[in-house]
Design an enzyme around this catalytic site. Structure first.
Site, PDB file in Angstrom:
ATOM      1  N   ARG A 132       0.828  -1.210   0.000  1.00 41.82           N
ATOM      2  CA  ARG A 132       0.000   0.000   0.000  1.00 41.82           C
ATOM      3  C   ARG A 132       0.863   1.262   0.000  1.00 41.82           C
ATOM      4  O   ARG A 132       0.492   2.260  -0.637  1.00 41.82           O
ATOM      5  CB  ARG A 132      -0.935   0.002   1.208  1.00 41.82           C
ATOM      6  CG  ARG A 132      -1.929   1.156   1.182  1.00 41.82           C
ATOM      7  CD  ARG A 132      -3.098   0.900   2.111  1.00 41.82           C
ATOM      8  NE  ARG A 132      -4.152   1.878   1.940  1.00 41.82           N
ATOM      9  CZ  ARG A 132      -4.495   2.773   2.877  1.00 41.82           C
ATOM     10  NH1 ARG A 132      -3.864   2.798   4.034  1.00 41.82           N
ATOM     11  NH2 ARG A 132      -5.475   3.626   2.640  1.00 41.82           N
ATOM     12  N   HIS A 184       0.371   4.364  -2.597  1.00 39.42           N
ATOM     13  CA  HIS A 184       0.156   5.746  -2.145  1.00 39.42           C
ATOM     14  C   HIS A 184       1.321   6.664  -2.502  1.00 39.42           C
ATOM     15  O   HIS A 184       1.157   7.879  -2.540  1.00 39.42           O
ATOM     16  CB  HIS A 184      -0.130   5.779  -0.640  1.00 39.42           C
ATOM     17  CG  HIS A 184      -1.537   5.395  -0.314  1.00 39.42           C
ATOM     18  ND1 HIS A 184      -2.199   5.814   0.816  1.00 39.42           N
ATOM     19  CD2 HIS A 184      -2.426   4.632  -0.989  1.00 39.42           C
ATOM     20  CE1 HIS A 184      -3.417   5.317   0.826  1.00 39.42           C
ATOM     21  NE2 HIS A 184      -3.588   4.585  -0.262  1.00 39.42           N
ATOM     22  N   ASN A 239      -3.806   8.695   4.625  1.00 45.90           N
ATOM     23  CA  ASN A 239      -2.541   8.182   5.165  1.00 45.90           C
ATOM     24  C   ASN A 239      -2.465   8.232   6.690  1.00 45.90           C
ATOM     25  O   ASN A 239      -1.809   7.396   7.303  1.00 45.90           O
ATOM     26  CB  ASN A 239      -1.364   9.001   4.610  1.00 45.90           C
ATOM     27  CG  ASN A 239      -1.140   8.783   3.116  1.00 45.90           C
ATOM     28  OD1 ASN A 239      -1.501   7.728   2.587  1.00 45.90           O
ATOM     29  ND2 ASN A 239      -0.560   9.755   2.455  1.00 45.90           N
ATOM     30  N   HIS A 295      -6.327  -5.943  -2.314  1.00 45.76           N
ATOM     31  CA  HIS A 295      -7.126  -6.094  -1.094  1.00 45.76           C
ATOM     32  C   HIS A 295      -7.400  -7.567  -0.756  1.00 45.76           C
ATOM     33  O   HIS A 295      -8.271  -7.857   0.052  1.00 45.76           O
ATOM     34  CB  HIS A 295      -8.437  -5.298  -1.202  1.00 45.76           C
ATOM     35  CG  HIS A 295      -8.224  -3.814  -1.152  1.00 45.76           C
ATOM     36  ND1 HIS A 295      -9.248  -2.896  -1.258  1.00 45.76           N
ATOM     37  CD2 HIS A 295      -7.091  -3.068  -0.996  1.00 45.76           C
ATOM     38  CE1 HIS A 295      -8.760  -1.667  -1.179  1.00 45.76           C
ATOM     39  NE2 HIS A 295      -7.459  -1.741  -1.032  1.00 45.76           N
TER      40      HIS A 295
HETATM   41  C1  HEM Z   1      -9.327   1.101  -5.975  1.00 48.23           C
HETATM   42  C2  HEM Z   1      -9.189   2.065  -5.099  1.00 48.23           C
HETATM   43  C3  HEM Z   1      -8.728   1.821  -3.693  1.00 48.23           C
HETATM   44  C4  HEM Z   1      -9.349   2.250  -2.576  1.00 48.23           C
HETATM   45  C5  HEM Z   1     -10.617   3.087  -2.500  1.00 48.23           C
HETATM   46  C6  HEM Z   1      -8.586   1.760  -1.456  1.00 48.23           C
HETATM   47  C7  HEM Z   1      -8.890   2.009  -0.137  1.00 48.23           C
HETATM   48  C8  HEM Z   1      -8.287   1.396   0.942  1.00 48.23           C
HETATM   49  C9  HEM Z   1      -8.667   1.592   2.310  1.00 48.23           C
HETATM   50  C10 HEM Z   1      -9.761   2.535   2.791  1.00 48.23           C
HETATM   51  C11 HEM Z   1      -7.886   0.778   3.072  1.00 48.23           C
HETATM   52  C12 HEM Z   1      -7.906   0.671   4.595  1.00 48.23           C
HETATM   53  C13 HEM Z   1      -7.118   1.853   5.139  1.00 48.23           C
HETATM   54  C14 HEM Z   1      -7.293   2.130   6.614  1.00 48.23           C
HETATM   55  O1  HEM Z   1      -7.655   1.235   7.372  1.00 48.23           O
HETATM   56  O2  HEM Z   1      -7.053   3.264   6.980  1.00 48.23           O
HETATM   57  C15 HEM Z   1      -6.999   0.082   2.179  1.00 48.23           C
HETATM   58  C16 HEM Z   1      -6.050  -0.836   2.559  1.00 48.23           C
HETATM   59  C17 HEM Z   1      -5.160  -1.424   1.693  1.00 48.23           C
HETATM   60  N1  HEM Z   1      -5.002  -1.125   0.349  1.00 48.23           N
HETATM   61 FE1  HEM Z   1      -6.270  -0.090  -0.783  1.00 48.23          FE
HETATM   62  N2  HEM Z   1      -7.524   1.046  -1.926  1.00 48.23           N
HETATM   63  C18 HEM Z   1      -7.566   1.060  -3.289  1.00 48.23           C
HETATM   64  C19 HEM Z   1      -6.627   0.500  -4.140  1.00 48.23           C
HETATM   65  C20 HEM Z   1      -5.490  -0.150  -3.728  1.00 48.23           C
HETATM   66  C21 HEM Z   1      -4.402  -0.503  -4.581  1.00 48.23           C
HETATM   67  C22 HEM Z   1      -4.318  -0.171  -6.065  1.00 48.23           C
HETATM   68  C23 HEM Z   1      -3.492  -1.150  -3.804  1.00 48.23           C
HETATM   69  C24 HEM Z   1      -2.160  -1.724  -4.194  1.00 48.23           C
HETATM   70  C25 HEM Z   1      -1.841  -2.097  -5.405  1.00 48.23           C
HETATM   71  C26 HEM Z   1      -4.040  -1.211  -2.473  1.00 48.23           C
HETATM   72  C27 HEM Z   1      -3.462  -1.853  -1.414  1.00 48.23           C
HETATM   73  C28 HEM Z   1      -3.999  -1.895  -0.136  1.00 48.23           C
HETATM   74  C29 HEM Z   1      -3.504  -2.771   0.904  1.00 48.23           C
HETATM   75  C30 HEM Z   1      -2.453  -3.851   0.734  1.00 48.23           C
HETATM   76  C31 HEM Z   1      -4.224  -2.463   2.068  1.00 48.23           C
HETATM   77  C32 HEM Z   1      -4.018  -3.063   3.467  1.00 48.23           C
HETATM   78  C33 HEM Z   1      -2.844  -2.339   4.128  1.00 48.23           C
HETATM   79  C34 HEM Z   1      -2.465  -2.820   5.507  1.00 48.23           C
HETATM   80  O3  HEM Z   1      -2.987  -3.802   6.008  1.00 48.23           O
HETATM   81  O4  HEM Z   1      -1.603  -2.151   6.115  1.00 48.23           O
HETATM   82  N3  HEM Z   1      -5.237  -0.560  -2.456  1.00 48.23           N
HETATM   83  N4  HEM Z   1      -7.253   0.496   0.890  1.00 48.23           N
END
Ligand code: HEM
Ligand SMILES: *[C@@H]1O[C@H](CO)[C@@H](O)[C@H](O)[C@H]1NC(C)=O
Ligand SMILES: *[C@@H]1O[C@H](CO)[C@@H](O)[C@H](O)[C@H]1NC(C)=O
Ligand SMILES: *[C@@H]1O[C@H](CO)[C@@H](O)[C@H](O)[C@H]1NC(C)=O
Ligand SMILES: *[C@@H]1O[C@H](CO)[C@@H](O)[C@H](O)[C@H]1NC(C)=O
Length: 319
Positions: free
Chosen positions: A62, A66, A94, A194
């Site tokens: 992530r 970002h 973030n 995800h």
């Molecule tokens: C399509 C649009 C996307 C949205 C709206 C989105 C939104 C989010 C949100 C809201 C979270 C949780 C954050 C929190 O708890 O504060 C999250 C977690 C995460 N996102 Fe996304 N995301 C998107 C695309 C992506 C992409 C493109 C990637 C990587 C290629 C990604 C990788 C991740 C990962 C791996 C997590 C978990 C991180 C952790 O456990 O520390 N996301 N995302």
């Protein structure tokens, strides 16, 4: 061949600014002679970090997303705030431990510096570490194009406008990804990220209490640890089936109306991405193949190359 393309590109760019966006000049063997052990060092440090905490593979992936979405893959996200400098870490998407894993990037950088002084950018370290995070959790591996340099600036305002919140609907997502040169299919493949990692209650509360495109049993399960008020920082896995395994189960969840975020379920809610989601849910290899291609493309968003930017010595501060 490469120089011909550059020349063609330079002439062409007078006519069309966008014809050359993909001419990033990254290459897989960029550090082959200057830091031959780079990939081993990154891999080993990531291996230790993921062994300590599996979620770290997700968190580093992530970080890369970002970073790339905010003025390109230039390690701008890694810069700390100081009294005279505001970075990207306090942007809504973030802040408050939403993005994490900075100390792992620091550890990799320390180990890389010990072998290859002032040679490898933080932006490239992030690209390699994200790849290794995916692979260490059972996902694909791929060759990472390298040669990015590190930004001397960061942008809180771009981090606020360019990163998608979990409340986004399909048209919001499509336009945010489109602005980065990624089409809806690439967006759908990248969202398969995800399949690993966790989200905070704050980011999915409305979806589990107030929306109808969700399996009620699943909603009730998630409500148990995400109350209507309070508990904003409580965590739940983005993939209910195999939260620490990089596989296509994210898409199986979506087909079963078990997406955790509003934005996740938007990809399978009667819209343009339904067919692709269904196909990934039935074909892990197709998902892996498209995910890899889209990751490489995302890693190509406006890198600093040549003599632009710098090779930061400490990923948290400008030299
Ligand atoms: C399509 C649009 C996307 C949205 C709206 C989105 C939104 C989010 C949100 C809201 C979270 C949780 C954050 C929190 O708890 O504060 C999250 C977690 C995460 N996102 Fe996304 N995301 C998107 C695309 C992506 C992409 C493109 C990637 C990587 C290629 C990604 C990788 C991740 C990962 C791996 C997590 C978990 C991180 C952790 O456990 O520390 N996301 N995302
Ligand atoms: C960050 O989380 C703390 C609790 O951990 C909370 O008090 C604070 O309001 C949160 N800040 C933001 C901006 O969400
Ligand atoms: C989605 O886009 C609309 C404009 O089409 C905008 O008003 C809204 O704030 C956006 N929502 C999110 C969550 O980005
Ligand atoms: C997306 O949400 C915005 C408001 O947040 C709304 O204006 C727009 O019509 C929505 N688009 C779709 C396709 O639901
Ligand atoms: C549910 O929707 C209503 C009406 O839009 C809103 O007032 C309320 O805050 C929402 N609840 C949650 C948990 O999002």
């Amino acid at each position: 061949m490469a120089s011909k393309f550059v020349r063609f590109c330079a002439i062409f760019s007078v006519l069309s600014l966008f014809a050359c966006v993909s001419n990033a000049q990254l290459s897989a063997n960029f550090y082959a002679s200057s830091c031959p052990n780079l990939q081993k060092i990154v891999r080993k440090t990531m291996q230790q970090a993921v062994k300590r905490e599996q979620r770290m593979g997700a968190s580093i992936l992530r970080l890369f997303f970002h970073d790339c979405f905010v003025n390109g893959c230039d390690a701008s996200l890694l810069l700390d705030d100081t009294p005279s400098f505001t970075g990207e870490k306090t942007a809504v998407s973030n802040r408050n431990n939403s993005v994490r894993g900075f100390e792992v990037i620091d550890a990799i950088k320390t180990n890389v510096e010990a072998s290859c002084k002032a040679t490898v950018s933080c932006a490239d370290i992030l690209a390699l570490a994200a790849r290794d995070g995916v692979n260490l959790l059972g996902g694909p591996s791929w060759t990472v194009p390298l040669g990015r340099r590190d930004a001397r600036t960061a942008s809180l305002s771009a981090a606020t406008t360019d990163l998608p919140p979990g409340s986004s609907n399909l048209s919001n997502l499509t336009s945010l990804f489109n602005r980065k040169g990624l089409n809806p299919s690439e967006m759908t493949a990248l969202s398969g990220a995800h399949t690993i990692g966790l989200a905070r209650c704050l980011t999915f509360r409305r979806h589990i209490y107030n929306e109808s495109n969700i399996n009620p049993t699943f909603a009730a399960t998630r409500q148990a640890n995400c109350p209507l008020t309070g508990g904003n920082q409580n965590l739940a896995p983005l993939d209910l089936r195999t939260p620490t395994r990089f596989d296509n189960s994210y898409y199986k969840n979506l087909v079963a109306k078990r997406g955790l975020l509003h934005s996740d379920q938007e990809l399978f809610n009667g819209g343009s991405e339904d067919a692709l989601v269904r196909s990934y849910s039935n074909n892990n290899n197709a998902f892996f193949k498209d995910f890899v291609a889209a990751m490489i493309k995302m890693g190509n968003i406006s890198p600093l190359t040549g003599t632009n930017g710098e090779i930061r010595l400490n990923c948290r501060v400008i030299n």
